[in-house]
Scaffold this active site. Structure first.
Site, PDB file in Angstrom:
ATOM      1  N   CYS A  96       0.812  -1.221   0.000  1.00 38.46           N
ATOM      2  CA  CYS A  96       0.000   0.000   0.000  1.00 38.46           C
ATOM      3  C   CYS A  96       0.846   1.272   0.000  1.00 38.46           C
ATOM      4  O   CYS A  96       0.358   2.340  -0.366  1.00 38.46           O
ATOM      5  CB  CYS A  96      -0.948   0.016   1.186  1.00 38.46           C
ATOM      6  N   HIS A 119      -3.382   7.629   1.873  1.00 38.92           N
ATOM      7  CA  HIS A 119      -3.749   6.292   1.396  1.00 38.92           C
ATOM      8  C   HIS A 119      -5.168   6.006   1.902  1.00 38.92           C
ATOM      9  O   HIS A 119      -5.483   6.266   3.059  1.00 38.92           O
ATOM     10  CB  HIS A 119      -2.761   5.270   1.948  1.00 38.92           C
ATOM     11  N   ASN A 160     -10.043   0.065  -0.469  1.00 41.71           N
ATOM     12  CA  ASN A 160      -8.581   0.138  -0.402  1.00 41.71           C
ATOM     13  C   ASN A 160      -8.002  -0.464  -1.687  1.00 41.71           C
ATOM     14  O   ASN A 160      -8.102  -1.676  -1.909  1.00 41.71           O
ATOM     15  CB  ASN A 160      -8.104  -0.644   0.831  1.00 41.71           C
TER      16      ASN A 160
HETATM   17  O1  UT7 Z   1      -3.867  -0.586   3.353  1.00 36.46           O
HETATM   18  C1  UT7 Z   1      -3.046  -1.382   4.122  1.00 36.46           C
HETATM   19  C2  UT7 Z   1      -3.245  -1.112   5.527  1.00 36.46           C
HETATM   20  N1  UT7 Z   1      -4.473  -1.692   6.004  1.00 36.46           N
HETATM   21  C3  UT7 Z   1      -5.195  -0.986   6.812  1.00 36.46           C
HETATM   22  O2  UT7 Z   1      -4.886   0.144   7.073  1.00 36.46           O
HETATM   23  C4  UT7 Z   1      -6.357  -1.659   7.480  1.00 36.46           C
HETATM   24  C5  UT7 Z   1      -6.300  -1.323   8.931  1.00 36.46           C
HETATM   25  N2  UT7 Z   1      -7.365  -1.892   9.717  1.00 36.46           N
HETATM   26  C6  UT7 Z   1      -8.673  -1.554   9.597  1.00 36.46           C
HETATM   27  O3  UT7 Z   1      -9.034  -0.802   8.709  1.00 36.46           O
HETATM   28  C7  UT7 Z   1      -9.622  -2.057  10.640  1.00 36.46           C
HETATM   29  O4  UT7 Z   1      -8.881  -2.709  11.643  1.00 36.46           O
HETATM   30  C8  UT7 Z   1     -10.703  -3.015  10.091  1.00 36.46           C
HETATM   31  C9  UT7 Z   1     -11.724  -2.253   9.252  1.00 36.46           C
HETATM   32  C10 UT7 Z   1     -10.046  -4.112   9.272  1.00 36.46           C
HETATM   33  C11 UT7 Z   1     -11.463  -3.686  11.249  1.00 36.46           C
HETATM   34  O5  UT7 Z   1     -11.967  -2.702  12.127  1.00 36.46           O
HETATM   35  P1  UT7 Z   1     -11.735  -2.851  13.711  1.00 36.46           P
HETATM   36  O6  UT7 Z   1     -12.503  -1.782  14.353  1.00 36.46           O
HETATM   37  O7  UT7 Z   1     -10.255  -2.881  13.937  1.00 36.46           O
HETATM   38  O8  UT7 Z   1     -12.403  -4.236  14.042  1.00 36.46           O
HETATM   39  P2  UT7 Z   1     -11.744  -5.587  14.614  1.00 36.46           P
HETATM   40  O9  UT7 Z   1     -10.806  -6.197  13.640  1.00 36.46           O
HETATM   41  O10 UT7 Z   1     -11.237  -5.328  15.988  1.00 36.46           O
HETATM   42  O11 UT7 Z   1     -13.037  -6.513  14.693  1.00 36.46           O
HETATM   43  C12 UT7 Z   1     -14.156  -6.165  15.478  1.00 36.46           C
HETATM   44  C13 UT7 Z   1     -15.220  -7.248  15.288  1.00 36.46           C
HETATM   45  C14 UT7 Z   1     -14.699  -8.663  15.409  1.00 36.46           C
HETATM   46  O12 UT7 Z   1     -15.648  -9.417  16.114  1.00 36.46           O
HETATM   47  P3  UT7 Z   1     -15.436  -9.786  17.675  1.00 36.46           P
HETATM   48  O13 UT7 Z   1     -14.133 -10.518  17.738  1.00 36.46           O
HETATM   49  O14 UT7 Z   1     -15.388  -8.443  18.376  1.00 36.46           O
HETATM   50  O15 UT7 Z   1     -16.635 -10.593  17.973  1.00 36.46           O
HETATM   51  C15 UT7 Z   1     -14.656  -9.152  13.999  1.00 36.46           C
HETATM   52  O16 UT7 Z   1     -14.817 -10.547  13.902  1.00 36.46           O
HETATM   53  O17 UT7 Z   1     -15.797  -7.157  13.974  1.00 36.46           O
HETATM   54  C16 UT7 Z   1     -15.819  -8.447  13.370  1.00 36.46           C
HETATM   55  N3  UT7 Z   1     -15.728  -8.295  11.921  1.00 36.46           N
HETATM   56  C17 UT7 Z   1     -16.801  -8.111  11.136  1.00 36.46           C
HETATM   57  N4  UT7 Z   1     -18.107  -8.020  11.411  1.00 36.46           N
HETATM   58  C18 UT7 Z   1     -18.947  -7.809  10.388  1.00 36.46           C
HETATM   59  C19 UT7 Z   1     -14.616  -8.291  11.151  1.00 36.46           C
HETATM   60  N5  UT7 Z   1     -14.948  -8.106   9.860  1.00 36.46           N
HETATM   61  C20 UT7 Z   1     -16.296  -7.996   9.831  1.00 36.46           C
HETATM   62  C21 UT7 Z   1     -17.226  -7.773   8.798  1.00 36.46           C
HETATM   63  N6  UT7 Z   1     -18.539  -7.678   9.127  1.00 36.46           N
HETATM   64  N7  UT7 Z   1     -16.855  -7.625   7.500  1.00 36.46           N
END
Ligand code: UT7
Length: 323
Positions: free
Chosen positions: A114, A250, A280
């Site tokens: 990225c 980004h 992304n």
């Molecule tokens: O470009 C390269 C760099 N990449 C990035 O910059 C991405 C960086 N990360 C992010 O953008 C965020 O971390 C995400 C959007 C990927 C996730 O957001 P988050 O607020 O960090 O959520 P999380 O990973 O802590 O997950 C929270 C919950 C989890 O459930 P539990 O464990 O709390 O029960 C996940 O299983 O959300 C769940 N979850 C979803 N729920 C519904 C993960 N993906 C999904 C989904 N729909 N698509």
């Protein structure tokens, strides 16, 4: 007098197929609401069957050349930032070179996921300042849809396909921060974090592999590292947060974009945001945002831009440039 690498033209290309968040609701345990709230993404473009990264890159390159009023043979080099090249080799850049009918110069791919476009801008800038090339086509193009695990809701809803390109050319400047062109660069990587975001395939496995990400871990690194690299690049240019007209980040997640802007004490109405429409697009996201920002009338000649990115590696960096 100082040589500067100045943007002479810009363009982008997005595949025709638009996929709204609702499309994923039928296939996975996810919702439009979750995707919007956690990432800011509403839709993304996916390449058609058989449509490759070099195809997208070629469209964007043509648009950038047209915008610059240049022909392919006016260009000395093509640098294509991508993590999703058509083949392991030759480079997608040489495929673009031949598609453009460019019979001179040199072309190569550059891979920093990225952060790829930041690394490509930095490389092109160094080549122009050293006199190795006078005009370089710098492209970011990706077909991440080819390496997504459609059963992994934590990654497949986040990425999209697209390409953006710009022409950088040598121009004389006064050597002050008022010059147009690239004013400063900051690059970083830290391979200790390579397991946070990677593709589980490649030459060592004999497969193409799929994206794996510990999103919340990457998120934590992102805001802190992006604000720091932007500040470092600005200081290197002899400038401060107050001097910045536009942050062009980004486009990974709206919350990362907002958090970084906040750390830089910069209001969101001076940040170019396209994540809602593109998702992304990895190395394509910054040239896409620059091209869309210019087309919207946000970015104007003479504006001071800071552009920053982070991704797999971890690799991150920033470029300060005057449009
Ligand atoms: O470009 C390269 C760099 N990449 C990035 O910059 C991405 C960086 N990360 C992010 O953008 C965020 O971390 C995400 C959007 C990927 C996730 O957001 P988050 O607020 O960090 O959520 P999380 O990973 O802590 O997950 C929270 C919950 C989890 O459930 P539990 O464990 O709390 O029960 C996940 O299983 O959300 C769940 N979850 C979803 N729920 C519904 C993960 N993906 C999904 C989904 N729909 N698509």
């Amino acid at each position: 007098m100082t040589t500067r690498a100045v943007v002479k033209g810009i363009g982008h290309y997005l595949p025709e197929r638009v996929v709204e968040n609702a499309w994923f609701e039928d296939r996975l345990d996810t919702s439009d609401e979750w995707i919007r709230a956690r990432s800011g993404i509403e839709r993304r473009h996916f390449a058609a069957e058989g449509e490759t990264t070099s195809d997208l890159a070629t469209h964007a390159a043509r648009a950038a050349l047209d915008d610059a009023g240049l022909a392919a043979d006016d260009i000395d080099a093509i640098i294509l930032a991508t993590s999703t090249p058509d083949l392991t080799f030759p480079s997608a850049a040489t495929m673009v070179q031949s598609a453009l009918g460019m019979t001179r110069g040199f072309a190569f791919d550059l891979q920093a996921v990225c952060a790829g476009f930041i690394y490509a801008l930095s490389t092109a800038n160094a080549m122009i300042l050293s006199g190795q090339a006078r005009r370089i086509l710098v492209i970011g193009a990706e077909t991440f849809s080819r390496i997504l695990d459609w059963e992994d809701r934590s990654t497949c809803v986040l990425f999209g396909d697209g390409a953006g390109a710009l022409v950088l050319a040598a121009e004389d400047g006064a050597g002050t921060p008022q010059d147009r062109g690239i004013l400063a660069v900051d690059l970083n990587s830290d391979g200790r974090h390579r397991d946070l975001l990677y593709v589980d395939g490649g030459v060592s496995t004999g497969t193409t592999g799929l994206v794996r990400m510990q999103g919340n871990q990457v998120f934590r690194h992102a805001i802190e590292k992006l604000a720091a690299t932007a500040e470092t690049a600005l200081a290197r240019a002899g400038l401060q947060d107050d001097d910045v007209d536009w942050i062009v980040p980004h486009q990974a997640n709206i919350r990362i974009i907002q958090g970084t802007a906040k750390r830089m004490k910069h209001s969101m109405d001076r940040v170019v945001v396209t994540v809602q429409d593109h998702g992304n697009t990895s190395a394509a996201s910054i040239p896409l945002a620059l091209s869309v920002g210019r087309a919207r009338g946000q970015i104007k000649r003479g504006d001071l831009l800071v552009t920053e990115a982070i991704g797999g590696g971890l690799a991150w960096g920033a470029v300060v440039l005057r449009w």
